[in-house]
Design an enzyme around this catalytic site. Structure first.
Site, PDB file in Angstrom:
ATOM      1  N   HIS A 198       0.821  -1.223   0.000  1.00  0.00           N
ATOM      2  CA  HIS A 198       0.000   0.000   0.000  1.00  0.00           C
ATOM      3  C   HIS A 198       0.852   1.269   0.000  1.00  0.00           C
ATOM      4  CE1 HIS A 198       0.292   0.968   4.420  1.00  0.00           C
ATOM      5  NE2 HIS A 198       0.472  -0.323   4.532  1.00  0.00           N
ATOM      6  N   GLU A 218      -5.246   1.136   2.855  1.00  0.00           N
ATOM      7  CA  GLU A 218      -4.876   0.084   3.810  1.00  0.00           C
ATOM      8  C   GLU A 218      -4.921   0.554   5.247  1.00  0.00           C
ATOM      9  OE1 GLU A 218      -2.459  -2.551   6.368  1.00  0.00           O
ATOM     10  OE2 GLU A 218      -2.214  -0.417   6.024  1.00  0.00           O
ATOM     11  N   GLU A 219      -4.452   1.778   5.495  1.00  0.00           N
ATOM     12  CA  GLU A 219      -4.309   2.237   6.888  1.00  0.00           C
ATOM     13  C   GLU A 219      -5.651   2.381   7.606  1.00  0.00           C
ATOM     14  OE1 GLU A 219      -1.751   2.171   8.613  1.00  0.00           O
ATOM     15  OE2 GLU A 219       0.016   2.474   7.372  1.00  0.00           O
ATOM     16  N   ASP A 248       4.231  -6.216   3.407  1.00  0.00           N
ATOM     17  CA  ASP A 248       4.046  -5.105   4.339  1.00  0.00           C
ATOM     18  C   ASP A 248       5.090  -5.232   5.446  1.00  0.00           C
ATOM     19  OD1 ASP A 248       3.003  -2.841   5.568  1.00  0.00           O
ATOM     20  OD2 ASP A 248       0.927  -3.474   5.293  1.00  0.00           O
ATOM     21  N   HIS A 272       4.926   3.292  12.586  1.00  0.00           N
ATOM     22  CA  HIS A 272       3.918   4.343  12.808  1.00  0.00           C
ATOM     23  C   HIS A 272       4.478   5.470  13.679  1.00  0.00           C
ATOM     24  CE1 HIS A 272      -0.041   2.167  11.523  1.00  0.00           C
ATOM     25  NE2 HIS A 272       0.882   2.183  10.576  1.00  0.00           N
TER      26      HIS A 272
HETATM   27 ZN   LIG Z   1       1.363  -1.177   6.299  1.00  0.00          ZN
END
Ligand SMILES: [Zn+2]
Length: 348
Positions: A73, A224-225, A245, A325
């Site tokens: 993504h 995706e998030e 990922d 993140h």
């Molecule tokens: Zn991811």
């Protein structure tokens, strides 16, 4: 067979450029278009878009076996303007649950709906040490107290609106990309690192004059998030889906920045045993440094497809990303391992 060489300079160069294209979920079109342009140089690929805006590249080959798919993504954490305050500053609504302390003092671009962009930065509303003293460190970092200070002359809601800013406008945090000693430090390596892995694998295979052993779809996802990126858009004749990922690095995890990881189970449950074993066998055969791991606070686009009714064998691989993140970091060794694994999967 041995795998074709990876052009590492190309891999890093493409990754750095992609990291610098802003693409919070819902506003990921610039990154999708960037990848689309890059892939358009490979005449072996048929490119198309889903209605939702995801990019699909098909490498068609003659084979008795059903096609496979890989997905990664380009959308990232971000925010939108929630409210324009009476002092002209902005309150935000977060996209994908970015943690406030990780973006305090970060530079941002606010993209207006008429195509303008306004520079600014994220601050706590008790930022000045000379005004608030110790209260600055005690103020909770939350939606209520974090604000965007615009680098424009405004001290009122009216003046901010006159800049063209409106409720719902996209706010993108600076990625702050830096490459040192084989490390790539940046926000949003999740999951742009893996998009770069897929693109670099395609380039290596194409440059070597090779083709996948069975038809392959590359699904570059844009939601995706928020949990539903690849829920739709992967053709029903696809037999296996490999989600590419980031792997989770930190206390209690097997993954590291110098290897690729096969995730056996995450927050959404276990992946497909048969495809997992196929991926392990490929890594062993091609001497790809890999770990197996279990992720706790994690769900993937492959699982989004399963939840939506997708009938495929599903696996999840990816390079180790430290401080995910947050202000993330990857290493070339992990990126090369992942790219090799993708090539082994396509070619062997
Ligand atoms: Zn991811």
């Amino acid at each position: 067979m041995s795998l074709p060489a990876i052009n590492q300079e190309y891999l890093v160069d493409f990754l750095v450029k992609l990291l610098n294209v802003t693409s919070p979920t819902g506003f990921a079109e610039p990154a999708i278009a960037f990848v689309e342009k890059e892939l358009s140089q490979f005449k072996q690929l048929e490119l198309s878009r889903t209605r939702k805006g995801a990019l699909v590249a098909k490498w068609n080959v003659e084979s008795d076996q059903p096609p496979v798919a890989l997905t990664a993504h380009v959308d990232t954490l971000g925010a939108v303007v929630k409210e324009i305050k009476s002092n002209g500053r902005l309150k935000l609504s977060r996209i994908g649950g970015i943690q406030w302390p990780t973006v305090e003092t970060e530079g941002v671009w606010v993209f207006t709906s008429n195509g303008e962009k306004v520079r600014g930065s994220v601050l706590i509303d008790t930022a000045s040490g000379h005004v608030h003293g110790a209260a600055g460190s005690e103020t909770p970092r939350n939606d209520e107290h974090m604000e965007v200070r615009l680098d424009a002359r405004t001290t009122s809601e009216k003046e901010t609106r006159e800049l063209g800013i409106n409720i719902g406008d996209c706010v993108a945090f600076d990625p702050r990309v830096e490459v040192t000693n084989g490390f790539v430090r940046s926000r949003f390596l999740d999951d742009k690192a893996c998009v770069a892995n897929i693109v670099a694998a395609i380039k290596s295979i194409a440059d070597a004059g090779l083709s996948p052993v069975r038809s392959a779809y590359f699904f570059i996802s844009n939601y995706e998030e928020v949990g539903h990126g690849a829920a739709a858009g992967i053709p029903s004749d696809v037999a296996e889906l490999v989600t590419v990922d980031m792997a989770v690095v930190g206390k209690g995890q097997e993954s590291d920045e110098f290897s690729a990881t096969l995730c056996v189970k995450d927050g959404g449950g276990p992946y497909h045993f048969g495809l997992n074993n196929k991926m392990r066998a490929l890594a062993e055969k091609h001497n790809i440094p890999y770990k197996t791991d279990v992720y706790v606070f994690y769900g993937s686009d492959g699982e989004a497809f399963w939840h939506a009714g997708g009938d495929v064998a599903l696996a999840l691989i990816g390079p180790g990303i430290d401080a995910s993140h947050n202000y993330e970091r990857a290493h070339m060794d992990g990126l090369v391992a992942t790219t090799n694994w993708i090539m082994a999967y396509l070619l062997d």
